[in-house]
Design a protein around this motif. Sequence first.
Motif, mmCIF file in Angstrom:
data_model
loop_
_atom_site.group_PDB
_atom_site.id
_atom_site.type_symbol
_atom_site.label_atom_id
_atom_site.label_comp_id
_atom_site.label_asym_id
_atom_site.label_seq_id
_atom_site.Cartn_x
_atom_site.Cartn_y
_atom_site.Cartn_z
ATOM 1 N N TYR A 133 42.147 35.550 33.250
ATOM 2 C CA TYR A 133 41.890 34.362 33.628
ATOM 3 C C TYR A 133 41.393 33.703 35.037
ATOM 4 O O TYR A 133 41.293 32.892 35.499
ATOM 5 C CB TYR A 133 42.694 33.508 33.058
ATOM 6 C CG TYR A 133 42.474 31.390 32.544
ATOM 7 C CD1 TYR A 133 41.447 31.615 32.691
ATOM 8 C CD2 TYR A 133 43.055 31.182 33.854
ATOM 9 C CE1 TYR A 133 41.498 29.654 32.247
ATOM 10 C CE2 TYR A 133 43.259 29.687 34.194
ATOM 11 C CZ TYR A 133 42.705 28.872 33.723
ATOM 12 O OH TYR A 133 41.965 27.680 33.355
ATOM 13 N N ARG A 134 42.520 34.112 35.523
ATOM 14 C CA ARG A 134 42.761 34.352 37.432
ATOM 15 C C ARG A 134 41.477 34.587 37.937
ATOM 16 O O ARG A 134 40.681 34.023 39.025
ATOM 17 C CB ARG A 134 44.285 34.494 37.453
ATOM 18 C CG ARG A 134 45.516 33.972 37.550
ATOM 19 C CD ARG A 134 46.530 34.267 37.633
ATOM 20 N NE ARG A 134 47.952 34.248 37.010
ATOM 21 C CZ ARG A 134 48.456 33.949 37.851
ATOM 22 N NH1 ARG A 134 49.238 35.337 38.132
ATOM 23 N NH2 ARG A 134 49.957 33.379 37.227
ATOM 24 N N ALA A 135 40.716 35.321 37.848
ATOM 25 C CA ALA A 135 39.949 36.163 37.717
ATOM 26 C C ALA A 135 39.193 35.136 37.467
ATOM 27 O O ALA A 135 37.584 35.437 38.817
ATOM 28 C CB ALA A 135 40.069 37.678 37.628
ATOM 29 N N TYR A 136 38.596 34.788 36.868
ATOM 30 C CA TYR A 136 37.359 33.912 36.084
ATOM 31 C C TYR A 136 37.542 32.946 36.624
ATOM 32 O O TYR A 136 36.364 32.131 37.298
ATOM 33 C CB TYR A 136 37.500 33.290 34.691
ATOM 34 C CG TYR A 136 36.937 32.301 34.153
ATOM 35 C CD1 TYR A 136 35.312 33.064 34.079
ATOM 36 C CD2 TYR A 136 37.446 31.587 34.217
ATOM 37 C CE1 TYR A 136 34.113 32.228 33.604
ATOM 38 C CE2 TYR A 136 36.030 30.219 33.188
ATOM 39 C CZ TYR A 136 35.042 30.222 33.568
ATOM 40 O OH TYR A 136 34.054 29.532 32.966
ATOM 41 N N ILE A 137 38.739 32.134 37.278
ATOM 42 C CA ILE A 137 38.448 30.385 37.873
ATOM 43 C C ILE A 137 38.081 30.522 39.374
ATOM 44 O O ILE A 137 37.490 30.583 40.289
ATOM 45 C CB ILE A 137 40.181 30.044 37.269
ATOM 46 C CG1 ILE A 137 39.947 29.284 36.324
ATOM 47 C CG2 ILE A 137 40.426 29.110 38.735
ATOM 48 C CD1 ILE A 137 39.398 28.563 36.180
ATOM 49 N N ALA A 138 38.819 32.376 39.442
ATOM 50 C CA ALA A 138 38.939 32.435 40.868
ATOM 51 C C ALA A 138 37.038 32.946 41.842
ATOM 52 O O ALA A 138 36.486 32.509 42.975
ATOM 53 C CB ALA A 138 39.390 33.563 41.380
ATOM 54 N N LEU A 139 36.657 32.157 40.129
ATOM 55 C CA LEU A 139 35.171 32.937 40.475
ATOM 56 C C LEU A 139 35.000 31.621 40.737
ATOM 57 O O LEU A 139 33.375 31.607 41.472
ATOM 58 C CB LEU A 139 33.649 33.638 39.716
ATOM 59 C CG LEU A 139 35.030 35.047 38.881
ATOM 60 C CD1 LEU A 139 34.101 35.248 37.413
ATOM 61 C CD2 LEU A 139 33.529 36.065 40.570
#
Length: 262
Positions: free
Chosen positions: A33-39
Amino acid sequence: MAPLLDTLWRRPVLATVLTSVSTTVVVWAVRDYRAYIALGPGGVPHNFGGWLLVTFGIRPFALSKASATWTGDYPDEGAHDDVEALPPRKGDRAELGGVVPHRQLTQHAPERMREYIDNLFANAVTQNPTLVESKLSLYERNNQAVFVHPAILASPATPAAARIARGEISHHHGDLSIHMYLSPADAKQAIAKGWAERHRLSRPQGTLLSGRFHIADTYLMIYGPRDDDEMDALAVFLRNAIRYMTEREDVQGIEWRHRVGV
C-alpha cells in the motif's frame, strides 16, 4: 468463535502457523500500500480503495516485469526509417514500478526537461491540427494528452489500437516518463534499443484478456529523456506514434526547444 479458540488452544502448532501467515500478509499489505501511494495519483483513486481495486481487480491481469521487454509478437520489418536510425539508449534500462499508476523509479529526466516535454506535446497539436488534438488523458485523468482528431477516429480505417485506446496517443507524467502507442514494428525497435518497455497491461494481440482496460498491445512506457539527444529521440517516437494512430504519414517533425506560434 469459542470453538475456534478452543481448537487453536488444543493445537498450538496450528495457532503459530496461522499467526505467522497473518503477520506476513499484513506486513506485505502495508508495504504494498505504501509503495502504491508513493507512485502518486494517476487513473485510479489515490487511496486505500484505489489500492484494493488495483491489487485485486487489475494487477492479476498484468504481465510480469520480465515480460514487459518481450517483443516476440511484434514484426521484425516495417519500422519507420527515423526509428530504425535511432541509436541504442545509453546505459541500463530505467526501473519501473506499479501497474496503475505505472511510473519510472530511477534515471529520472532532469527538471529542465519539463519545459521541453511540454513544448513537444503542445507543438505536436499546433503543428498537426488536422490530425491530433489535446485533451485530458483518459488513462491518467489529471493531465493533458495527445489524441487522434475526432474526424480521423471516426473513420473505419483507423487502426484497432486507436479505437481500443479511445483515441489517446500519448501523455507524460509528473516524473517526466511518457506513455505512448507505437506501431508494432516501431515498438520492437524502441524496446530492443532500450528506450522503452511495454505497459504491463499491454498484452499481446489475440491472447486472453488482450485489449482489457482499453489498453492495446503496443502501449509503451518511454523512459524520461535525460539530455537533448534523448529529447530528439522522444520527438521521433511521438511523431511516429501520431503516424501510427492516425494512419497518416504526413506528420511534421515536432519542435521541442520552443513553443511554435508563441
